[in-house]
Design a protein around this motif. Structure first.
Motif, mmCIF file in Angstrom:
data_model
loop_
_atom_site.group_PDB
_atom_site.id
_atom_site.type_symbol
_atom_site.label_atom_id
_atom_site.label_comp_id
_atom_site.label_asym_id
_atom_site.label_seq_id
_atom_site.Cartn_x
_atom_site.Cartn_y
_atom_site.Cartn_z
ATOM 1 N N ASP A 51 66.400 7.065 27.871
ATOM 2 C CA ASP A 51 66.222 8.510 27.937
ATOM 3 C C ASP A 51 65.481 8.751 29.252
ATOM 4 O O ASP A 51 64.259 8.564 29.330
ATOM 5 C CB ASP A 51 65.424 9.009 26.729
ATOM 6 C CG ASP A 51 65.121 10.507 26.798
ATOM 7 O OD1 ASP A 51 65.107 11.060 27.911
ATOM 8 O OD2 ASP A 51 64.864 11.111 25.735
ATOM 9 N N TYR A 108 53.451 14.781 24.287
ATOM 10 C CA TYR A 108 54.109 15.605 23.300
ATOM 11 C C TYR A 108 53.375 15.482 21.973
ATOM 12 O O TYR A 108 52.620 14.542 21.798
ATOM 13 C CB TYR A 108 55.543 15.087 23.049
ATOM 14 C CG TYR A 108 56.470 15.266 24.221
ATOM 15 C CD1 TYR A 108 57.223 16.419 24.352
ATOM 16 C CD2 TYR A 108 56.594 14.273 25.185
ATOM 17 C CE1 TYR A 108 58.110 16.572 25.423
ATOM 18 C CE2 TYR A 108 57.472 14.432 26.260
ATOM 19 C CZ TYR A 108 58.221 15.588 26.362
ATOM 20 O OH TYR A 108 59.081 15.738 27.423
ATOM 21 N N ALA A 113 65.370 11.586 30.951
ATOM 22 C CA ALA A 113 65.209 13.028 31.196
ATOM 23 C C ALA A 113 64.092 13.283 32.205
ATOM 24 O O ALA A 113 64.110 14.287 32.915
ATOM 25 C CB ALA A 113 64.924 13.755 29.887
ATOM 26 N N HIS A 114 63.104 12.366 32.275
ATOM 27 C CA HIS A 114 61.955 12.554 33.176
ATOM 28 C C HIS A 114 62.097 11.787 34.487
ATOM 29 O O HIS A 114 61.226 11.911 35.336
ATOM 30 C CB HIS A 114 60.670 12.031 32.519
ATOM 31 C CG HIS A 114 60.266 12.767 31.286
ATOM 32 N ND1 HIS A 114 59.106 12.468 30.598
ATOM 33 C CD2 HIS A 114 60.847 13.776 30.599
ATOM 34 C CE1 HIS A 114 58.997 13.259 29.539
ATOM 35 N NE2 HIS A 114 60.051 14.063 29.515
ATOM 36 N N GLY A 157 72.118 21.363 30.603
ATOM 37 C CA GLY A 157 73.074 20.327 30.982
ATOM 38 C C GLY A 157 72.478 18.947 30.873
ATOM 39 O O GLY A 157 71.252 18.782 30.814
ATOM 40 N N THR A 172 57.453 11.632 22.731
ATOM 41 C CA THR A 172 58.622 12.144 23.447
ATOM 42 C C THR A 172 59.036 13.473 22.837
ATOM 43 O O THR A 172 58.527 13.886 21.794
ATOM 44 C CB THR A 172 59.788 11.139 23.394
ATOM 45 O OG1 THR A 172 60.876 11.643 24.191
ATOM 46 C CG2 THR A 172 60.295 10.934 21.974
ATOM 47 N N PHE A 173 59.991 14.116 23.509
ATOM 48 C CA PHE A 173 60.577 15.328 22.967
ATOM 49 C C PHE A 173 61.428 14.937 21.752
ATOM 50 O O PHE A 173 62.045 13.870 21.740
ATOM 51 C CB PHE A 173 61.425 15.996 24.051
ATOM 52 C CG PHE A 173 61.997 17.306 23.630
ATOM 53 C CD1 PHE A 173 61.173 18.327 23.187
ATOM 54 C CD2 PHE A 173 63.361 17.521 23.663
ATOM 55 C CE1 PHE A 173 61.705 19.537 22.789
ATOM 56 C CE2 PHE A 173 63.906 18.735 23.275
ATOM 57 C CZ PHE A 173 63.065 19.748 22.838
ATOM 58 N N SER A 232 74.222 19.552 27.418
ATOM 59 C CA SER A 232 72.757 19.414 27.440
ATOM 60 C C SER A 232 72.411 17.935 27.395
ATOM 61 O O SER A 232 73.277 17.101 27.079
ATOM 62 C CB SER A 232 72.117 20.116 26.225
ATOM 63 O OG SER A 232 72.409 19.408 25.032
ATOM 64 N N GLY A 233 71.174 17.624 27.679
ATOM 65 C CA GLY A 233 70.702 16.241 27.560
ATOM 66 C C GLY A 233 70.760 15.779 26.113
ATOM 67 O O GLY A 233 71.060 14.616 25.816
ATOM 68 N N THR A 234 70.485 16.697 25.203
ATOM 69 C CA THR A 234 70.513 16.378 23.781
ATOM 70 C C THR A 234 71.931 16.007 23.338
ATOM 71 O O THR A 234 72.125 15.022 22.611
ATOM 72 C CB THR A 234 69.988 17.589 22.977
ATOM 73 O OG1 THR A 234 68.682 17.907 23.468
ATOM 74 C CG2 THR A 234 69.923 17.296 21.495
ATOM 75 N N MET A 292 70.545 8.536 29.865
ATOM 76 C CA MET A 292 70.716 9.984 29.748
ATOM 77 C C MET A 292 69.827 10.717 30.749
ATOM 78 O O MET A 292 68.654 10.377 30.910
ATOM 79 C CB MET A 292 70.330 10.427 28.328
ATOM 80 C CG MET A 292 70.468 11.909 28.075
ATOM 81 S SD MET A 292 69.117 12.963 28.670
ATOM 82 C CE MET A 292 67.833 12.536 27.530
ATOM 83 N N LYS A 352 63.323 20.092 34.645
ATOM 84 C CA LYS A 352 63.579 18.711 35.075
ATOM 85 C C LYS A 352 63.849 18.649 36.591
ATOM 86 O O LYS A 352 63.786 19.661 37.263
ATOM 87 C CB LYS A 352 64.733 18.119 34.256
ATOM 88 C CG LYS A 352 64.553 18.258 32.732
ATOM 89 C CD LYS A 352 63.483 17.334 32.161
ATOM 90 C CE LYS A 352 63.031 17.711 30.750
ATOM 91 N NZ LYS A 352 63.985 17.524 29.686
ATOM 92 N N ALA A 369 64.235 15.457 20.689
ATOM 93 C CA ALA A 369 65.650 15.112 20.881
ATOM 94 C C ALA A 369 65.879 13.602 20.983
ATOM 95 O O ALA A 369 66.933 13.111 20.569
ATOM 96 C CB ALA A 369 66.196 15.805 22.130
ATOM 97 N N SER A 370 64.905 12.851 21.526
ATOM 98 C CA SER A 370 65.072 11.395 21.665
ATOM 99 C C SER A 370 65.253 10.719 20.311
ATOM 100 O O SER A 370 65.864 9.657 20.227
ATOM 101 C CB SER A 370 63.864 10.750 22.348
ATOM 102 O OG SER A 370 63.406 11.485 23.433
ATOM 103 N N VAL A 389 62.186 5.806 26.512
ATOM 104 C CA VAL A 389 61.957 7.014 27.300
ATOM 105 C C VAL A 389 61.093 6.652 28.510
ATOM 106 O O VAL A 389 60.091 5.952 28.358
ATOM 107 C CB VAL A 389 61.232 8.086 26.442
ATOM 108 C CG1 VAL A 389 60.939 9.338 27.262
ATOM 109 C CG2 VAL A 389 62.051 8.438 25.209
ATOM 110 N N SER A 398 68.720 14.861 31.930
ATOM 111 C CA SER A 398 68.739 16.259 31.497
ATOM 112 C C SER A 398 68.621 17.160 32.720
ATOM 113 O O SER A 398 67.909 16.839 33.673
ATOM 114 C CB SER A 398 67.559 16.532 30.557
ATOM 115 O OG SER A 398 67.332 17.928 30.439
HETATM 116 C C1 PLP Z 1 64.326 17.438 28.217
HETATM 117 C C2 PLP Z 1 64.359 16.227 27.385
HETATM 118 C C3 PLP Z 1 65.418 15.917 26.523
HETATM 119 C C4 PLP Z 1 66.511 16.877 26.169
HETATM 120 O O1 PLP Z 1 67.212 17.391 27.181
HETATM 121 P P1 PLP Z 1 67.907 18.845 27.040
HETATM 122 O O2 PLP Z 1 68.737 18.893 28.271
HETATM 123 O O3 PLP Z 1 66.809 19.860 27.024
HETATM 124 O O4 PLP Z 1 68.715 18.853 25.798
HETATM 125 C C5 PLP Z 1 65.399 14.708 25.863
HETATM 126 N N1 PLP Z 1 64.395 13.841 26.028
HETATM 127 C C6 PLP Z 1 63.339 14.107 26.816
HETATM 128 C C7 PLP Z 1 62.257 13.093 26.948
HETATM 129 C C8 PLP Z 1 63.279 15.319 27.503
HETATM 130 O O5 PLP Z 1 62.206 15.586 28.262
#
Ligand code: PLP
Length: 399
Positions: A168, A339, A170-171, A204, A96-97, A70-72, A190, A197, A99-100, A142, A192
């Motif tokens: 980060d 968020y 992810a976006h 993943g 942000t989400f 996962s991205g996390t 990173m 996404k 996880a960051s 991010v 995601s």
């Molecule tokens: C989606 C996302 C993540 C986490 O990714 P996952 O693959 O869902 O674990 C981390 N940071 C941001 C900003 C995200 O949008």
């Protein structure tokens, strides 16, 4: 004027079926690729993982890429590879989400939140600078909604203070910053592959880097901290011998997922073109509406548009974001809010973060609404969103 009666008040919604804010696009080629993977010798780490990693590394212009479950997990691995430990501080954005910031807690370090730039909603380099201490080990920037963070300023702060930059992204798969692709700018980046996404593998993630040392640490961390490299073993090696040298995890992606990811990569360009085209259609549609602020974009950035976020101008409206949000939902427009500032979550409050820490992020959080945006949207879907927004906003507009 039955037509203009809000669905929230019992009127007819602009569309009959609910439109989600994001959705994957899986076609027959993707399905074939997954079936082939299932029929092959490997269903976990096999040759398709390396092919997928190579495809992403080449696309973003990085030397190395490591796939994760996962991205996390990928963010956790990046914090490990960066050597972030207890008592270290890592600066990140609150908008942000979770996880960051959670990845900083995973390695026992302390997340420090820097406020955002009120125009781009990205982390403000000035605010980062003001939060630097001798304990600062890294910055996690991010690329909010797909617009790259201010990397020139961030990289220069990092250089002056000898700290590491983790992007980060992810976006922002496919976004560019001053002509350079996101994924080859920071020390590690990173991505995601969650279904909302740009491309998906179900779940993943991936880290890209140009640093060989980080690359090897990421590989080790992904698989229990185990190495089989004869050069790195502490004893004379027997053919069966391996060592667990670090406390790693099982964060591996399967070959089944990588087959899907590799097939999705072939369509990434089209996906991004569509997102950019749809964002432009929204921009044009909302341009002359005083009650809506459309997303500001830095001329030096070319976003791949993960999210399209409108901000409401409360002075021009007779109600708040909450009611507008509910009114749009009632019209069957799948709106969202990205968020809740991370430190306002109960867990972060419990460990000592206080409201008021980042005033810009907290204010903007009250005013933003994410509209549906994904490549598979039809012209009809786009028109419904625009009609829904116009209907709701004009109903609540003053003067
Ligand atoms: C989606 C996302 C993540 C986490 O990714 P996952 O693959 O869902 O674990 C981390 N940071 C941001 C900003 C995200 O949008």
């Amino acid at each position: 004027m039955e037509k203009n009666k809000l669905a929230l008040h019992g009127g007819k919604p602009v569309r009959d079926a609910y439109l989600p804010y994001g959705k994957q696009w899986i076609d027959d080629d993707d399905i074939k690729a997954v079936i082939n993977a299932l029929k092959s010798d490997y269903i976990t780490t096999g040759p398709t993982i390396s092919q997928f990693e190579k495809a992403v590394a080449e696309f973003v212009g990085a030397k190395y890429a490591v796939a994760f479950s996962s991205g996390t997990a990928a963010l956790h691995a990046a914090c490990f590879a960066a050597g972030i430990k207890e008592k270290d501080e890592v600066i990140t954005t609150p908008l942000t989400f979770a996880a960051s910031a959670n990845c900083i807690l995973y390695v026992g370090a302390h997340p420090v939140f820097a406020d955002i730039n009120p125009n781009t909603y990205n982390i403000s380099p000035k605010s980062i600078q003001s939060q630097i201490t001798e304990k600062t080990k890294a910055i996690i920037a991010v690329d909010f909604t797909g617009q790259p963070a201010d990397y020139d300023e961030i990289m220069s702060i990092a250089k002056n203070n000898k700290i590491i930059v983790i992007g980060d992204a992810a976006h922002s798969l496919g976004s560019t910053y001053k002509g350079g692709k996101v994924g080859s700018i920071g020390d590690m980046t990173m991505f995601s592959f969650h279904p909302v996404k740009h491309i998906t593998t179900g779940e993943g993630g991936m880290i890209t880097t140009n640093n060989e040392d980080y690359y090897e640490k990421l590989l080790q961390f992904r698989s229990h901290g185990i190495t089989r490299d004869p050069q790195k073993l502490s004893k004379i090696n027997e053919p069966w011998y391996y060592e667990m040298q670090e406390l790693g995890f099982n964060y591996r992606m399967t070959d089944i997922q990588a087959a899907l990811g590799l097939s999705q990569m072939k369509k990434l360009k089209t996906f991004i073109e569509k997102r950019r085209e749809f964002a432009k259609i929204y921009n044009d549609a909302f341009e002359d509406m005083d009650a809506i602020i459309t997303p500001f974009q830095q001329p030096s950035c070319h976003s791949s548009w993960h999210l399209y976020i409108i901000r409401i101008n409360s002075e021009k409206l007779s109600t708040n974001r909450s009611e507008i949000f509910q009114a749009l939902l009632a019209e069957n427009i799948g709106v969202n809010v990205h968020y809740i500032p991370v430190y306002l979550h109960p867990y972060y409050q419990k460990i000592g973060y206080k409201k008021g820490l980042c005033p810009n992020a907290e204010k903007i959080y009250q005013e933003i609404i994410t509209l549906p945006l994904f490549p598979k949207m039809s012209e009809r879907d786009l028109n419904d969103v625009i009609a829904g927004v116009k209907k709701v906003i004009s109903y609540y507009s003053i003067d």
